[in-house]
Design a protein around this motif. Structure first.
Motif, PDB file in Angstrom:
ATOM      1  N   LEU A 402      -5.843 -14.987  73.068  1.00  8.04           N
ATOM      2  CA  LEU A 402      -7.270 -15.331  73.258  1.00  8.04           C
ATOM      3  C   LEU A 402      -8.033 -15.244  71.937  1.00  8.04           C
ATOM      4  O   LEU A 402      -8.888 -16.087  71.640  1.00  8.04           O
ATOM      5  N   GLU A 406      -9.952 -18.257  70.372  1.00  7.75           N
ATOM      6  CA  GLU A 406     -11.378 -18.191  70.081  1.00  7.75           C
ATOM      7  C   GLU A 406     -11.640 -18.532  68.599  1.00  7.75           C
ATOM      8  O   GLU A 406     -12.623 -19.220  68.266  1.00  7.75           O
ATOM      9  N   ARG A 761     -12.857 -28.521  74.493  1.00  9.82           N
ATOM     10  CA  ARG A 761     -12.901 -28.316  75.952  1.00  9.82           C
ATOM     11  C   ARG A 761     -11.537 -27.856  76.469  1.00  9.82           C
ATOM     12  O   ARG A 761     -11.438 -26.973  77.342  1.00  9.82           O
ATOM     13  N   GLN A 764     -11.090 -24.287  75.553  1.00  6.39           N
ATOM     14  CA  GLN A 764     -11.919 -23.431  76.411  1.00  6.39           C
ATOM     15  C   GLN A 764     -11.290 -23.274  77.808  1.00  6.39           C
ATOM     16  O   GLN A 764     -11.326 -22.170  78.389  1.00  6.39           O
ATOM     17  N   GLU A 765     -10.729 -24.377  78.274  1.00  9.30           N
ATOM     18  CA  GLU A 765     -10.030 -24.274  79.581  1.00  9.30           C
ATOM     19  C   GLU A 765      -8.819 -23.352  79.489  1.00  9.30           C
ATOM     20  O   GLU A 765      -8.527 -22.574  80.389  1.00  9.30           O
ATOM     21  N   THR A 766      -8.112 -23.413  78.350  1.00  8.46           N
ATOM     22  CA  THR A 766      -6.962 -22.534  78.139  1.00  8.46           C
ATOM     23  C   THR A 766      -7.399 -21.090  78.107  1.00  8.46           C
ATOM     24  O   THR A 766      -6.742 -20.198  78.699  1.00  8.46           O
ATOM     25  N   VAL A 767      -8.525 -20.840  77.410  1.00  2.00           N
ATOM     26  CA  VAL A 767      -9.069 -19.470  77.361  1.00  2.00           C
ATOM     27  C   VAL A 767      -9.426 -18.992  78.758  1.00  2.00           C
ATOM     28  O   VAL A 767      -9.152 -17.845  79.154  1.00  2.00           O
ATOM     29  N   ARG A 768     -10.084 -19.872  79.508  1.00  2.93           N
ATOM     30  CA  ARG A 768     -10.471 -19.501  80.881  1.00  2.93           C
ATOM     31  C   ARG A 768      -9.234 -19.182  81.712  1.00  2.93           C
ATOM     32  O   ARG A 768      -9.194 -18.206  82.475  1.00  2.93           O
ATOM     33  N   SER A 769      -8.176 -19.995  81.579  1.00  3.28           N
ATOM     34  CA  SER A 769      -6.945 -19.797  82.357  1.00  3.28           C
ATOM     35  C   SER A 769      -6.269 -18.488  81.980  1.00  3.28           C
ATOM     36  O   SER A 769      -5.784 -17.739  82.835  1.00  3.28           O
ATOM     37  N   ASN A 771      -7.703 -15.859  80.636  1.00  6.72           N
ATOM     38  CA  ASN A 771      -8.527 -14.752  81.146  1.00  6.72           C
ATOM     39  C   ASN A 771      -8.268 -14.527  82.648  1.00  6.72           C
ATOM     40  O   ASN A 771      -8.251 -13.392  83.125  1.00  6.72           O
ATOM     41  N   ALA A 772      -8.070 -15.621  83.365  1.00  7.25           N
ATOM     42  CA  ALA A 772      -7.794 -15.503  84.797  1.00  7.25           C
ATOM     43  C   ALA A 772      -6.422 -14.887  85.047  1.00  7.25           C
ATOM     44  O   ALA A 772      -6.198 -14.141  86.013  1.00  7.25           O
TER      45      ALA A 772
END
Length: 820
Positions: A402, A406, A761, A764-769, A771-772
């Motif tokens: 992450l 980032e 984008r 950011q989706e990879t970061v969100r995934s 984090n999930a």
């Protein structure tokens, strides 16, 4: 006590050791002694007295005279010795009580002066002889060393010397002369006796002849009586014939006067014809030169015309070619404009489909990337169990990943902002360039107006230059004409001057010319001119005035006798002729009282001259009257003791002598002087006009030079403006190119920006995934829903890739159509 004649004063200058003037006076009447050092000049003073009074130095050669002068650096060329004698006892046979005797000496001659007046050497010796300075007794001056020589003489020599000093030798010489005279007288007496004897014999013969003469005289008286009777009769006949001849003579005189009158009229007509001929000749010369000038100018214009014709033909050919090219270019331009309009319409028609296809392509690409990311996440999640041994290890890796993501996102966002700024800058620059291009039309119009203004000003300056050139050519022509006129006036003036000075002797003419030259060279004041140049009179009175002048017309008028003396000295030095001067300060003329009648007036009143010269004209014409007839002139001359003259030049002087006869007006000096004045006046006017023409020509040359300079400056400005316009056109082309380049760069950067935003984008989706995923359980395989989701994603990816290939081909086709 009263003493006899003695020396009172001695003056020396330039003699021997005496350079400047030295004066020795206050001599004692009895005895004087000279005391001084060696070389102080005692001997030279005695030598000066011997030089003046002794007969020893009467004749000197040039080198002897030069040796007597002071020898110094200044180069003394003259000197004098002067002695003042007390003459109260009248030893010198002159009236004054003091006698000044001077002898001057130069390199070329020596002269004597008595009381300031020039005197010959013989007169000086006679004067000294009469005062007791005998040439036969030179011992009135005893030289240095003579006394010692006298004391050493023998008695016989001393006796001879005493006789010589006492003057007895003179009587011995005179006795010898008397003896010779007595012998000559005896011889002459014998001759006289012989002559007397001859005369006695001759007297006897003459007595006989006397008787014969008485007889002859008686017979001769009778003969003369007969001759007288015959001569009386013949005289009566001759007187009768003389009366007849006198009548014939008077008739001839009247006819001669008539012929003279006709000749005078014909001469006047001839002079008028000569003047007209000169005028016509001058005009002919002017017209001939003008013709030559115009012919040369015409030839020049023919050359210019031929050159301009060639240029015109070349210009016409060039213009024809340019017209054809212009027509071709216009046709091509019309075709291009149609094609451009057609292309613009096609682009406008294609542009929406192209934009739509491009947007669809981007959307599909973004979906493919999203599906691929999601599929990759599912695959990665399935492989975590094999990759990590527990949740903590996986979560640590996720945290690390992450952070990396980032950092990448931040880098790409920064790059994104940079691209946006660059795109904004490109848009702003493109906008500025487009505004500049929009102003190019106005700038082009201004350049066109400037070119027209330059052409108009150039044509105006060129017209002014051509006008000034024509003016200069006209002035050159006028200058050539006036130079011809000046040459003619100078020739007439020179001819009249030669004729005038040809009426006098060469010496007088040379003298007058020399005086005028000396006046000019030395800028002498008070030297005026010959009388003939100082007055004017009417043509009718010229003969009378010329006769009345009595040959004084060429006397030279000056202010003072000092000026005249100075001029005479220069003339003698240069040996430049002879001149009679009239110094105004020495002309003490009292103006006489003239008889005033209707037909008689002073001839001086008929002359026009400056009042300052009245003394000179009174000296020449003051005692002359102008009368109407010779009879009236005879009466007035006798009654008033004045010279009288008629208008024809017949003159009676106050002593009764009559002078007259025919005067040839062609040889009149005053007429020639009048002609000189007219020629001089015409020459001055012509020279003045020539100067004006030259000044005007110079000003015209300056104007032409200035106009040519302005034309050259204008051509430089025109060339500069043309270069600026060409630079402007080049800049316009470059501006178009820059706009195209910036549009291309902006499109490329927008494409980069779009791709970059898609990457951000996705990251950011990879970061969100991630984090999930963090904190969840490790699984070795996917559940059923995830398996199904992965399969659906792969199916959708295949479909999207097929759609992307179709959209990409469609967008490429549209793009190729747009470019074409």
């Amino acid at each position: 006590a009263n003493y006899s004649m003695r020396i009172k004063k001695i003056l020396l200058s330039g003699f021997k050791s005496y350079k400047s003037q030295e004066k020795f006076d206050d001599f004692h009447p009895c005895t004087n002694v000279l005391v001084g050092k060696n070389g102080s000049g005692k001997s030279n003073l005695i030598f000066a007295i011997r030089f003046l009074l002794s007969n020893e130095f009467k004749s000197l050669r040039s080198e002897e005279r030069k040796a007597l002068l002071h020898q110094g650096k200044d180069g003394i060329i003259s000197g004098f010795v002067e002695i003042h004698f007390d003459n109260t006892d009248k030893r010198f046979p002159v009236e004054s009580t003091e006698v000044r005797l001077r002898r001057s000496i130069g390199v070329s001659k020596a002269e004597y002066y008595l009381n300031g007046k020039h005197i010959s050497a013989d007169d000086v010796m006679n004067l000294l002889e009469s005062a007791g300075f005998s040439r036969s007794n030179p011992y009135y001056i005893v030289q240095q060393g003579k006394v010692q020589a006298l004391s050493k003489m023998k008695p016989t020599e001393r006796l001879e010397l005493l006789k010589e000093v006492a003057g007895t030798r003179v009587y011995d010489e005179r006795r010898e002369e008397s003896v010779h005279i007595m012998e000559d007288t005896s011889g002459k007496r014998e001759k006289i006796d012989e002559v007397l004897t001859f005369l006695d014999e001759r007297l006897e013969e003459l007595e006989k002849e006397k008787e014969e003469l008485k007889d002859y005289q008686e017979q001769d008286r009778n003969r003369r009586l007969l001759e007288y009777t015959i001569y009386t009769k013949e005289a009566a006949d001759v007187n009768k014939k003389l009366d007849e001849l006198e009548d014939d003579h008077m008739n001839d005189i009247r006819e001669m006067e008539q012929l003279h009158k006709q000749a005078s009229e014909l001469y006047d007509e001839l002079k008028a014809s000569d003047r007209e001929l000169k005028i016509v000749t001058t005009e002919l010369d002017k017209l001939t030169k003008r013709k030559s000038f115009l012919q040369a100018e015409g030839a020049e214009y023919d050359k210019i015309k031929a050159r301009m014709d060639l240029q015109l033909q070349g210009s016409k050919a060039t213009l024809s070619n340019d017209s054809k090219k212009r027509s071709t270019y216009l046709d091509e331009l019309a075709v291009l404009k149609k094609e451009i309009i057609k292309a613009q319409k096609a682009i406008e028609k294609i542009q929406p489909d192209f934009a739509k296809a491009q947007q669809e392509e981007q959307d599909i690409q973004e979906k493919i990337l999203d599906y691929e990311r999601r599929a990759q996440e599912l695959i990665s999640k399935q492989g975590r169990a094999a990759q990590f041994s527990n949740v903590q290890e996986r979560d640590a890796w996720i945290v690390k990943e992450l952070k990396s993501l980032e950092a990448t996102i931040k880098s790409k966002q920064k790059h994104n902002e940079s691209l946006k700024a660059e795109i904004a800058d490109l848009e702003e620059r493109t906008k500025s360039e487009r505004q500049a291009l929009n102003n190019h039309a106005a700038i082009s119009e201004k350049h066109k107006q400037d070119r027209e203004s330059f052409n108009e000003e150039f044509n105006t300056l060129k017209a002014k230059r051509n006008q000034a050139s024509d003016r200069r050519k006209d002035l050159w022509r006028q200058e050539a004409e006036i130079e011809t006129e000046i040459s003619r006036h100078r020739e007439e003036l020179s001819k009249a001057q030669r004729q005038l000075y040809g009426t006098i002797s060469r010496e007088v003419a040379s003298g007058i010319e020399a005086v005028k030259r000396i006046k000019k060279e030395h800028d002498l004041k008070g030297v005026y001119a010959p009388v003939i140049e100082l007055f004017t009179c009417t043509d009718k009175e010229m003969t009378a005035v010329e006769v009345a002048s009595k040959g004084s017309l060429f006397n030279f008028v000056v202010d003072t006798d000092a000026t005249a003396s100075k001029l005479l000295e220069m003339l003698n030095k240069e040996k430049a002729g002879r001149v009679t001067f009239m110094p105004l300060n020495k002309l003490a003329i009292k103006e006489p009282t003239y008889p005033r009648t209707e037909t008689t007036l002073p001839i001086i009143d008929r002359l026009k001259f400056k009042s300052m010269f009245r003394k000179a004209f009174l000296h020449i014409f003051g005692r002359t009257l102008l009368c109407s007839s010779i009879e009236e002139a005879a009466g007035i001359a006798k009654a008033h003791n004045l010279d009288c003259i008629t208008i024809e030049g017949d003159q009676i002087n106050r002593k009764g002598a009559l002078t007259g006869g025919y005067h040839d007006s062609k040889k009149s000096r005053l007429a020639l002087m009048s002609s000189i004045r007219e020629s001089t006046k015409s020459l001055v006017e012509a020279e003045k006009k020539s100067e004006e023409i030259k000044s005007d020509a110079s000003a015209t040359d300056a104007l032409i030079t200035r106009l040519v300079g302005e034309i050259q400056e204008l051509e430089k400005a025109k060339a500069k403006a043309r270069d600026a316009y060409e630079s402007f056109q080049t800049e316009s082309i470059h501006a178009h190119k820059r706009i195209l380049q910036m549009d291309s760069a902006r499109i490329q950067k927008k494409d980069l920006l779009t791709g970059l935003e898609m990457d951000i984008r996705q990251l950011q989706e990879t970061v969100r995934s991630l984090n999930a995923e963090k904190g969840t359980k490790l699984v070795s395989k996917l559940d059923a829903s995830e398996e199904k989701k992965l399969m659906d994603l792969n199916t959708d990816l295949n479909t999207l890739r097929k759609d992307l290939a179709g959209i990409t081909n469609r967008r490429a086709d549209l793009q190729s159509k747009k470019k074409s």
